[in-house]
Design an enzyme around this catalytic site. Structure first.
Site, PDB file in Angstrom:
ATOM      1  N   PRO A  89       0.821  -1.220   0.000  1.00  0.00           N
ATOM      2  CA  PRO A  89       0.000   0.000   0.000  1.00  0.00           C
ATOM      3  C   PRO A  89       0.858   1.275   0.000  1.00  0.00           C
ATOM      4  O   PRO A  89       0.368   2.332  -0.362  1.00  0.00           O
ATOM      5  CB  PRO A  89      -0.811  -0.099   1.297  1.00  0.00           C
ATOM      6  CG  PRO A  89      -0.746  -1.526   1.707  1.00  0.00           C
ATOM      7  CD  PRO A  89       0.558  -2.046   1.187  1.00  0.00           C
ATOM      8  N   GLU A 116       0.536  -7.657   7.639  1.00  0.00           N
ATOM      9  CA  GLU A 116       0.857  -6.226   7.716  1.00  0.00           C
ATOM     10  C   GLU A 116       1.911  -5.833   6.675  1.00  0.00           C
ATOM     11  O   GLU A 116       2.222  -4.648   6.522  1.00  0.00           O
ATOM     12  CB  GLU A 116       1.345  -5.855   9.123  1.00  0.00           C
ATOM     13  CG  GLU A 116       0.286  -6.001  10.203  1.00  0.00           C
ATOM     14  CD  GLU A 116      -1.005  -5.230   9.880  1.00  0.00           C
ATOM     15  OE1 GLU A 116      -0.918  -4.010   9.696  1.00  0.00           O
ATOM     16  OE2 GLU A 116      -2.079  -5.862   9.816  1.00  0.00           O
ATOM     17  N   ARG A 153       0.172  -6.848 -21.517  1.00  0.00           N
ATOM     18  CA  ARG A 153      -0.467  -6.305 -22.726  1.00  0.00           C
ATOM     19  C   ARG A 153       0.503  -5.541 -23.610  1.00  0.00           C
ATOM     20  O   ARG A 153       0.258  -5.376 -24.797  1.00  0.00           O
ATOM     21  CB  ARG A 153      -1.651  -5.409 -22.352  1.00  0.00           C
ATOM     22  CG  ARG A 153      -2.817  -6.168 -21.718  1.00  0.00           C
ATOM     23  CD  ARG A 153      -3.907  -5.207 -21.282  1.00  0.00           C
ATOM     24  NE  ARG A 153      -4.369  -4.387 -22.386  1.00  0.00           N
ATOM     25  CZ  ARG A 153      -5.272  -4.781 -23.280  1.00  0.00           C
ATOM     26  NH1 ARG A 153      -5.798  -5.978 -23.196  1.00  0.00           N
ATOM     27  NH2 ARG A 153      -5.621  -3.984 -24.253  1.00  0.00           N
ATOM     28  N   ASP A 168      -4.925   2.367 -27.326  1.00  0.00           N
ATOM     29  CA  ASP A 168      -5.681   2.207 -26.100  1.00  0.00           C
ATOM     30  C   ASP A 168      -5.842   3.553 -25.402  1.00  0.00           C
ATOM     31  O   ASP A 168      -4.918   4.335 -25.331  1.00  0.00           O
ATOM     32  CB  ASP A 168      -4.986   1.221 -25.169  1.00  0.00           C
ATOM     33  CG  ASP A 168      -5.953   0.694 -24.143  1.00  0.00           C
ATOM     34  OD1 ASP A 168      -6.090   1.345 -23.104  1.00  0.00           O
ATOM     35  OD2 ASP A 168      -6.584  -0.334 -24.406  1.00  0.00           O
TER      36      ASP A 168
HETATM   37  C1  9D3 Z   1      -5.280  -2.939   7.786  1.00  0.00           C
HETATM   38  C2  9D3 Z   1      -3.792  -2.912   7.832  1.00  0.00           C
HETATM   39  N1  9D3 Z   1      -3.301  -1.565   7.512  1.00  0.00           N
HETATM   40  C3  9D3 Z   1      -2.876  -0.949   8.774  1.00  0.00           C
HETATM   41  C4  9D3 Z   1      -2.662   0.512   8.668  1.00  0.00           C
HETATM   42  C5  9D3 Z   1      -2.173  -1.580   6.583  1.00  0.00           C
HETATM   43  C6  9D3 Z   1      -2.307  -2.552   5.472  1.00  0.00           C
HETATM   44  C7  9D3 Z   1      -1.425  -3.613   5.367  1.00  0.00           C
HETATM   45  C8  9D3 Z   1      -1.558  -4.527   4.317  1.00  0.00           C
HETATM   46  C9  9D3 Z   1      -3.318  -2.427   4.522  1.00  0.00           C
HETATM   47  C10 9D3 Z   1      -3.454  -3.342   3.490  1.00  0.00           C
HETATM   48  C11 9D3 Z   1      -2.580  -4.404   3.401  1.00  0.00           C
HETATM   49  C12 9D3 Z   1      -2.720  -5.395   2.300  1.00  0.00           C
HETATM   50  N2  9D3 Z   1      -2.633  -4.743   0.989  1.00  0.00           N
HETATM   51  C13 9D3 Z   1      -1.631  -4.951   0.150  1.00  0.00           C
HETATM   52  O1  9D3 Z   1      -0.759  -5.746   0.434  1.00  0.00           O
HETATM   53  C14 9D3 Z   1      -1.582  -4.203  -1.090  1.00  0.00           C
HETATM   54  C15 9D3 Z   1      -2.441  -3.177  -1.624  1.00  0.00           C
HETATM   55  C16 9D3 Z   1      -3.638  -2.550  -1.139  1.00  0.00           C
HETATM   56  O2  9D3 Z   1      -4.175  -2.846  -0.050  1.00  0.00           O
HETATM   57  N3  9D3 Z   1      -4.214  -1.587  -1.909  1.00  0.00           N
HETATM   58  C17 9D3 Z   1      -3.714  -1.202  -3.114  1.00  0.00           C
HETATM   59  N4  9D3 Z   1      -2.599  -1.743  -3.603  1.00  0.00           N
HETATM   60  C18 9D3 Z   1      -1.975  -2.718  -2.859  1.00  0.00           C
HETATM   61  S1  9D3 Z   1      -0.574  -3.495  -3.303  1.00  0.00           S
HETATM   62  C19 9D3 Z   1      -0.538  -4.443  -1.955  1.00  0.00           C
END
Ligand code: 9D3
Length: 259
Positions: A89, A116, A153, A168
């Site tokens: 994230p 996490e 792609r 595209d």
């Molecule tokens: C609820 C846990 N959060 C605490 C602040 C942090 C968190 C950790 C791991 C939130 C989501 C995740 C799992 N998500 C991913 O590994 C992830 C992701 C995403 O959630 N949204 C957009 N792109 C990606 S790429 C990997």
């Protein structure tokens, strides 16, 4: 192009990949994909991939050593990967430009995050950290599939029609024009959204006219007017030809007229 995907849920990756354009590219050998179960790179009896965070707090963390062993195995089998992408994230946002850039690598490894996230020392072997957008998912498997699809792609031979990749809408920086297929008139039914009570929906006459110059111009105007209405910020980065620039001036003028 070669892809290795490292995950604790191989089935989440394998089944979607078997379908559609990507499935065909894999069957033909245009794409070489291997999904690797992270648990296969553990050394303990219980095949543990996660552990509690140092410093305390909720949740679990993906251990670094199975990831390092997975990367060592991939490298031993195929040679050093050119790019190692970690899904997270916190990553840079995936865009069409990022996907195009990644498609220039001959070999890509995708590491799917869970819990996490990764032990931060995994970064030592990572070249790119990518997110697919600002919403919370349960892990990196769906993002890895999205990245894979967008990147693949661009690989020559994956999409049958090379021109459709180049044209595209996001590659050109505009939204797509509206599409219609037969029949030329249909009844939308009693629940039709039209307030005028008109239930018969017709395809725009220009598309039935056979006048290809007019059709091209209509599509350009529709793509521009949709982009202007829904995603005006895209127009800043769009490369417009002379006709499109003129149409955009007209459309902006028409909007001012209504203001
Ligand atoms: C609820 C846990 N959060 C605490 C602040 C942090 C968190 C950790 C791991 C939130 C989501 C995740 C799992 N998500 C991913 O590994 C992830 C992701 C995403 O959630 N949204 C957009 N792109 C990606 S790429 C990997």
């Amino acid at each position: 192009m070669t892809f290795d995907i490292v995950t604790i849920f191989p089935a989440m990756i394998e089944h979607p990949l078997a379908a559609g354009i990507l499935g065909r590219a894999i069957d033909r050998g245009t794409l070489d994909m291997k999904v690797r179960d992270l648990r296969d790179f553990t050394t303990d009896r219980h095949r543990v991939v996660d552990d509690v965070p140092y410093g305390g707090g909720p949740g679990m963390v993906l251990k670094a050593d199975p990831i390092f062993r997975a990367l060592d195995a991939i490298e031993a089998e195929r040679g050093a990967p050119l790019r190692v992408v970690m899904t997270s994230p916190q990553g840079r946002r995936l865009t069409q430009d990022v996907a195009r850039d990644l498609s220039g690598a001959a070999h890509l490894v995708l590491l799917c995050g869970r819990y996490e996230g990764f032990d931060d020392r995994v970064r030592e072997r990572v070249t790119d950290e990518l997110s697919i957008g600002d919403y919370v998912l349960s892990g990196g498997e769906l993002p890895a599939l999205v990245i894979l699809d967008a990147v693949a792609r661009f690989v020559p031979g994956v999409v049958g029609d090379e021109q459709s990749v180049a044209e595209d809408s996001f590659s050109r920086g505009l939204l797509d024009f509206p599409h219609f297929t037969r029949p030329a008139a249909i009844d939308a039914g009693a629940r039709s959204a039209s307030l005028s009570g008109e239930r018969i929906l017709r395809v725009p006459d220009v598309l039935l006219s056979g006048n290809h110059a007019e059709i091209r111009r209509w599509r350009k105007r529709e793509a521009l007017s949709r982009t202007l209405a829904l995603r005006p910020e895209l127009l800043d980065g769009a490369s417009l030809d002379e006709e499109e620039q003129e149409l955009l001036r007209e459309l902006k003028g028409a909007r001012h007229g209504r203001d």
